[in-house]
Design a protein around this motif. Structure first.
Motif, mmCIF file in Angstrom:
data_model
loop_
_atom_site.group_PDB
_atom_site.id
_atom_site.type_symbol
_atom_site.label_atom_id
_atom_site.label_comp_id
_atom_site.label_asym_id
_atom_site.label_seq_id
_atom_site.Cartn_x
_atom_site.Cartn_y
_atom_site.Cartn_z
ATOM 1 N N SER A 135 18.150 -8.178 -1.993
ATOM 2 C CA SER A 135 17.532 -9.039 -2.988
ATOM 3 C C SER A 135 18.435 -10.216 -3.346
ATOM 4 C CB SER A 135 17.222 -8.241 -4.257
ATOM 5 O OG SER A 135 18.424 -7.862 -4.902
ATOM 6 N N TYR A 136 17.856 -11.208 -3.977
ATOM 7 C CA TYR A 136 18.565 -12.415 -4.384
ATOM 8 C C TYR A 136 19.755 -12.071 -5.274
ATOM 9 C CZ TYR A 136 19.309 -16.941 -6.698
ATOM 10 O OH TYR A 136 19.851 -18.085 -7.207
ATOM 11 N N ASP A 137 19.550 -11.215 -6.257
ATOM 12 C CA ASP A 137 20.592 -10.905 -7.223
ATOM 13 C C ASP A 137 21.721 -10.067 -6.630
ATOM 14 O OD1 ASP A 137 19.418 -12.282 -9.328
ATOM 15 O OD2 ASP A 137 18.156 -10.564 -9.872
ATOM 16 N N ALA A 138 21.455 -9.379 -5.536
ATOM 17 C CA ALA A 138 22.441 -8.448 -4.984
ATOM 18 C C ALA A 138 23.553 -9.145 -4.203
ATOM 19 C CB ALA A 138 21.755 -7.419 -4.092
ATOM 20 N N GLY B 82 6.839 -13.698 -7.013
ATOM 21 C CA GLY B 82 7.180 -14.920 -7.730
ATOM 22 C C GLY B 82 8.645 -15.139 -7.966
ATOM 23 N N GLY B 83 9.518 -14.323 -7.375
ATOM 24 C CA GLY B 83 10.943 -14.555 -7.488
ATOM 25 C C GLY B 83 11.527 -14.006 -8.773
ATOM 26 N N VAL B 84 12.674 -14.556 -9.156
ATOM 27 C CA VAL B 84 13.379 -14.105 -10.352
ATOM 28 C C VAL B 84 12.753 -14.789 -11.557
ATOM 29 C CG1 VAL B 84 15.609 -13.956 -11.482
ATOM 30 C CG2 VAL B 84 15.478 -13.867 -8.976
ATOM 31 N N GLY B 85 12.109 -13.989 -12.443
ATOM 32 C CA GLY B 85 11.414 -14.601 -13.576
ATOM 33 C C GLY B 85 10.244 -15.424 -13.081
ATOM 34 N N PHE B 86 9.982 -16.533 -13.776
ATOM 35 C CA PHE B 86 8.922 -17.429 -13.330
ATOM 36 C C PHE B 86 9.566 -18.574 -12.572
ATOM 37 C CE2 PHE B 86 6.155 -21.074 -13.553
ATOM 38 C CZ PHE B 86 4.914 -20.533 -13.261
ATOM 39 N N ASP B 87 9.387 -18.587 -11.276
ATOM 40 C CA ASP B 87 9.981 -19.607 -10.425
ATOM 41 C C ASP B 87 8.864 -20.441 -9.818
ATOM 42 O OD1 ASP B 87 11.229 -21.059 -8.326
ATOM 43 O OD2 ASP B 87 12.871 -19.621 -8.319
ATOM 44 N N ALA B 88 8.696 -21.650 -10.341
ATOM 45 C CA ALA B 88 7.579 -22.499 -9.917
ATOM 46 C C ALA B 88 7.660 -22.819 -8.436
ATOM 47 C CB ALA B 88 7.556 -23.782 -10.742
ATOM 48 N N GLU B 89 8.881 -22.994 -7.914
ATOM 49 C CA GLU B 89 9.013 -23.346 -6.500
ATOM 50 C C GLU B 89 8.633 -22.179 -5.599
ATOM 51 O OE1 GLU B 89 12.234 -26.059 -5.196
ATOM 52 O OE2 GLU B 89 13.028 -25.736 -7.215
#
Length: 219
Positions: free
Chosen positions: A40-43, A122-129
């Motif tokens: 994952s992104y955070d890892a 939708g990614g981490v939280g709300f990620d518009a991109e």
């Protein structure tokens, strides 16, 4: 305007430098796709990424400005491959092309699980991109299926909504499938293709101008 020989000679090193820069960027994207395939992104920190990629951390910042920029570029690069593969096979019969599209989608989800989860959720939280990437994938799959089934990607709003509803259900099913892989990809593909057939028959009932393709015999 004609360039002098000096101008031409000066342009060649710049062109070679640009080619090297693009090749280096592509190499970093390929490395990132492997690193984030199941992580994952955070890892992963930027230090982790640089160490595993065996490059200076500053090089990643130079090309992508931030960890988030790097990750978004990786996701976009992966999605581009997915959409290109799903949209290929124009020479195939309509039903076979739909099978190929669904199979390509499932292969991507299976082999890029962390990125797929990010795109769909939708990614981490709300990620518009990331949401924009997800929406672009949805529309590309809808257009691909519509072209394969009806011979054109631009369809009536009712048809688009019916296909979009199916794509959204595929997202949820694929998420569960990679988390609990109890079915083979072949079985999963056949199940999703058959549910698409049901969606297309419902579309035909509501708008006879869009008849559902006749199912192909699959030996």
């Amino acid at each position: 305007m004609n360039l002098s020989p000096q101008h031409g000679a000066a342009a060649r090193p710049r062109a070679r430098s640009t080619e090297r820069s693009l090749a280096r960027r592509a190499e970093l994207l390929a490395i990132g796709r492997r690193l984030f395939a199941d992580t994952s992104y955070d890892a992963l920190s930027m230090d982790d990424i640089a160490r595993q990629a065996r490059v200076a951390k500053g090089l990643i910042y130079y090309y992508f400005r931030s960890k988030r920029g790097y990750y978004l570029a990786i996701v976009q690069d992966s999605v581009a491959d997915l959409v290109t593969l799903a949209a290929s096979g124009l020479e195939l019969p309509a039903v076979d092309r739909v099978h190929r599209t669904v199979d390509s989608y499932l292969r991507y989800a299976e082999h890029n699980q962390a990125a797929y989860r990010t795109i769909v959720s939708g990614g981490v939280g709300f990620d518009a991109e990331v949401h924009a990437i997800r929406d672009s994938v949805r529309e590309a799959i809808v257009a691909t299926v519509a072209e394969g089934a009806y011979g054109r990607p631009d369809v009536a709003p009712l048809v688009r909504m019916g296909l979009l509803a199916w794509v959204c259900s595929v997202e949820g099913a694929a998420l569960d499938w990679i988390d609990r892989p109890g079915l083979s990809r072949d079985t999963m593909r056949e199940l999703l293709v058959r549910t698409l057939g049901g969606a297309m028959r419902a579309i035909e009932e509501l708008d006879p101008a869009y008849p559902a393709p006749a199912p192909a015999r699959r030996d």
